[in-house]
Design an enzyme around this catalytic site. Structure first.
Site: not given
Lengths: 417, 476
Positions: B443, B53, B403, B314, B401, B51, B438, B253
């Site tokens: 792959c 922020h 997917c 973190r 790949c 994110i 998958c 958060k």
């Protein structure tokens, strides 16, 4: 500069389903068809299934996977079928436009009179299970491990635990053992195996590999390469029971925890899927909710035996040929419903009063039980067996004579004795 | 092992280290980045919420608040320049109880003090129109339209590549162990020999407290705080169009539900302080909590389509602010970069880089190469673009790949980048092969083969990630 090609029939997938569908369609007179296969060779997953046991029903003999595939490939070549390998389909739409890419041809769009979906299935990965622990090397689906061992000649590990007792996992328990690895355990969440009984005997019992039913892996350890897993017994609601933990010191965890029909292309084409099978909802001609789009093999519902995949796919090929001739099944359809103890009957919609085979899996283990088919509350067919189990698909024949005058929906249910 | 010498040694190849390396690459100076792992972005920078922020969480006047708001402003242009997926989708902080309404007001006031634009309180009815899948017990929410989402590790890859083509060197698998001040700078003993550097930058994430204490008398305690997440497959229709936060707690958060830049749905993180800064194992309890808390935001949540779960750590500084600046003479640091560390990193790098250039009397280079061109992912191309791509490089016609629709050309390109992929995970994070439903089942064998070809080693030497994470144990 669009590369658009018209075809009577496009078959997506060159595994056993696609090959059989193509053979049957050509034999039924479809001249202009193409089979699109993403791998370098046709044959699908059979190419890596080097064990025997294939073809007992169809040929009355035991073939290896590659041998079984070779027979269909030879027949396809005899018929001059156009099989395009190294060709990946990117999308199918509701107007039967199939977009694919390959090195040789670039991007191509086929406008097809009919499409047969024969993409097979994929294995459920660890992420779908939500098993906690580290995300180290050494965790493979059984099929990926099988590919490494059988096609690449490479060993994924030396000390294995197998989670799930699906057939590929059982086969890999034996394969890894024969290759010198130690298979410490096969761990199954359910109180019964989801694999074929013959595989339990031939792949586990014959090699003294313990099968832990009602157990699961609750933790995975090892920062870089897998160092161990914790297995625990589960209660009736499949929750781990504290105090039952067993630690296994292993470098490999193979997952054989379910197969999922590969229907991402189908969904984008607008094909309606059944929540019970995760495959298309089809009628007795194996036609999906999108006209002219058919489905067969493991993309329709996951089979136990390739023989039944072939059988179903021959029917799909013939049905697509009939569709292309403009022969549409006539009349009203009725629904075939899952009753008590029954999961995922295929087909789901049928035209009454014809010879029909219904296939499904029981929701649990039933001993000395019957499958009963009812219409309008009246029994029209019954099949008895000593045991029904989710690991073995039930095929129930419904001859036309038995339901010539049926108008209401059919319900298939299990009846314990 | 051979000793090495450099002008500036950056310890830690996360988003902070790589952003700083890129800024310093504008100057006439030798920069070396080392990391314990075998790739960039292997710590918190790869395992976070992704994110950007808006900047209403941090207390006004703190470094966190200032760098957050500055960083968020820099994101759109930076990501465009580097070709990194970023979307300014906005965020909502939702109050599910009337008692939480003051929290929204407080966040709004805080955000405004920090300079966050266009914050407003949205009431229930409008909120449900904006996000129909939201739990209808939602009372009100704070809307922050400048909140965004980014692919955090792709940002780090791009920063590292840009730094590398401008002369920055990277050395992986190299853990800084002891740091000793010498007459002419620092002597850093690592797991791979001694490195002498005129100046050192400590951006070692969870390890930064330990390194700090070796050169500075000022106490610094970094607490590893683990957060667990679920990633769901890309749904046909995204449940939410914005990032949905719950009201914050003292641990952070809280659990969010958010779309990702690649169309997945992210649930998490939990927050638990732990001892071992490398313990990124997920736990049954953590995953259950993640799911349960997500359900408050999204009653229909289900892990039926989960593709994976993960945990990130973190680096929480015990007083909750970033530690930024010169901790000892010629020993700079950017420590405690928990959230909004990702958001703040670009601004921090600019500030710290500028200060260092001044302190060290660095001269700007005459030519600074622009960021390498980034090819559009095959998955995002239309038919005409795909046709053209395959004409340009036929290996785009070979899908590896399915997917995530990744071609062989893209996998080879990921390995050939300036700071290229060396592992299966490195390929996965650079071009998404194996990132889908998958999880590499189809792959992975092919990716191992391509890596072996590109790197000129046998397949048995290919690893999943850092260290001894061998994919295979030998031939049959």
């Amino acid at each position: 500069m669009e590369n658009i090609i018209r075809k009577q029939l496009v078959i997506i997938g060159g595994g056993p389903a696609g090959l059989a569908a193509g053979i049957a369609a050509r034999e039924a007179g479809v001249e202009d068809l193409v089979i699109l296969e993403r791998e370098h060779e046709a044959g699908g997953i059979l190419r890596q299934c080097i064990h025997n046991g294939f073809g007992l029903h169809r040929y009355g003999e035991e073939l290896t996977g590659p041998e079984y595939a070779a027979r269909d490939i030879a027949r396809a070549q005899e018929l001059g079928l156009d099989i395009r390998c190294d060709t990946t389909v990117l999308s199918v739409d509701g107007d039967r436009r199939v977009t694919c890419v390959s090195r040789a041809e670039g991007l191509q769009i086929f406008e097809a009179g009919a499409v047969i979906l024969a993409m097979g299935c994929r294995e459920r990965p660890r992420g779908a299970l939500g098993t906690p622990g580290t995300r180290c090397a050494g965790i493979y689906t059984a099929g990926a491990a099988q590919k490494f061992v059988n096609l690449e000649g490479l060993m994924p590990g030396r000390r294995c635990v197998i989670l799930g007792s699906g057939d590929i996992g059982l086969i890999m328990a034996r394969r890894m053992t024969l290759q010198g690895a130690k298979v410490l355990a096969c761990v199954e969440l359910m109180p019964y195996s989801s694999g074929l009984n013959r595989n339990i005997v031939q792949c586990l019992q014959d090699y003294d590999i313990p099968l832990y039913l009602s157990h699961t892996v609750i933790d995975i350890q090892g920062r870089e390469r897998l160092e161990g897993v914790t297995v625990a017994q589960v209660d009736e609601r499949r929750r781990p029971i504290p105090g039952t933990e067993i630690e296994f010191d292993c470098d490999t965890l193979l997952l054989s925890v379910g197969l999922i029909p590969e229907n991402e292309l189908s969904l984008r084409a607008g094909v309606a899927l059944s929540p019970a099978t995760a495959g298309a909802v089809v009628d007795d001609a194996l036609q999906t909710s999108v006209p002219g789009v058919f489905a067969c093999g493991n993309v329709l519902h996951v089979h136990d035996l390739v023989d039944f995949v072939s059988d179903e796919s021959f029917r799909a090929g013939r049905a697509a040929a009939a569709f292309l001739r403009g022969e549409h099944p006539q009349g009203e359809t009725v629904a075939v419903l899952d009753g008590e103890g029954v999961r995922g009957v295929v087909p789901q919609r049928v035209h009454p009063g014809q010879d029909l085979t219904l296939m499904f899996r029981p929701a649990g283990v039933y001993k000395n039980a019957s499958v009963v088919v009812e219409a309008d509350g009246v029994e029209i067919a019954r099949k008895r067996a000593l045991v029904f189990t989710p690991g073995e698909m039930v095929a129930l024949d419904l001859p036309a004579a038995k339901w010539a005058n049926v108008h209401g929906d059919l319900t298939v249910r299990m009846e314990a004795k | 092992m051979m000793d090495r010498e450099t002008d500036i040694l950056i310890i830690g190849a996360g988003v902070v280290g790589c952003a700083l390396a890129r800024v310093l690459s504008r100057f006439e100076t030798r920069v070396l980045v080392i990391d314990r792992a075998d790739d960039v972005s292997e710590g918190a920078s790869k395992a976070n919420s992704g994110i950007v922020h808006a900047g209403f969480d941090a207390k006004p006047g703190t470094d966190k608040a200032r760098l957050n708001v500055l960083g968020a402003r820099r994101y759109p242009a930076l990501c465009k320049e580097l070709g990194v997926p970023y979307k300014q989708i906005g965020a909502l902080v939702v109050a599910f109880r009337e008692e939480d309404r003051p929290v929204l007001e407080q966040l709004k006031a805080q955000g405004e003090a920090n300079g966050v634009p266009r914050l407003r309180i949205v009431e229930h009815d409008e909120l449900m129109q904006m996000e129909p899948q939201l739990n209808p017990s939602a009372v009100a929410a704070l809307e922050a339209p400048t909140s965004g989402i980014v692919s955090p590790y792709e940002l780090v890859f791009a920063l590292a590549d840009h730094a590398a083509i401008n002369g920055v060197e990277f050395q992986f698998g190299t853990e800084a162990q002891t740091i000793v001040r010498e007459d002419t700078g620092y002597r850093v003993e690592t797991s791979r020999g001694v490195i002498r550097a005129h100046s050192v930058v400590n951006c070692a994430g969870v390890d930064s407290g330990r390194l700090h204490s070796q050169v500075s008398p000022r106490p610094c305690r970094i607490i590893p705080r683990r957060g667990e997440y679920y990633v769901l497959d890309h749904p046909a229709e995204a449940p939410f169009s914005r990032t949905i936060f719950q009201c914050p707690t003292k641990m952070g958060k809280g659990v969010l539900v958010s779309p990702t830049v690649h169309g997945n749905v992210l649930l998490g993180p939990t927050a638990m302080d732990i001892e071992d800064g490398l313990d990124t194992a997920t736990t049954a309890g953590g995953l259950a909590e993640c799911l349960q808390k997500s359900a408050l935001t999204w009653p229909k949540v289900s892990t039926r389509t989960a593709v994976t779960n993960f945990a990130g750590i973190r680096a929480h500084e015990e007083h909750g602010d970033f530690l930024v600046g010169e901790a000892a003479p010629l020993f700079y640091e950017a420590a405690g970069f928990e959230s909004p560390g990702l958001t703040s990193a670009p601004a921090l790098a600019e500030e710290l880089g500028r200060d260092m250039a001044e302190d060290l009397n660095l001269r700007q280079k005459e030519t600074w190469l622009p960021a390498p061109e980034h090819e559009k992912p095959f998955n995002e191309m239309n038919d005409a673009e795909r046709t053209e791509a395959i004409a340009g490089n036929p290996l785009h016609g070979q899908l590896i790949c399915r997917c995530e629709v990744v071609t062989e050309a893209e996998i080879r390109a990921a390995i050939r980048r300036p700071v290229g992929a060396r592992t299966v995970d490195g390929v996965k994070r650079r071009c998404r092969a194996g990132m889908g439903r998958c999880q590499g089942g189809f792959c992975a064998p092919r990716v191992v083969e391509i890596l072996a070809e590109e790197l000129g080693v046998p397949m048995t030497e290919i690893r999943k990630g850092s260290g001894a994470s061998d994919m295979l144990v030998g031939e049959i």
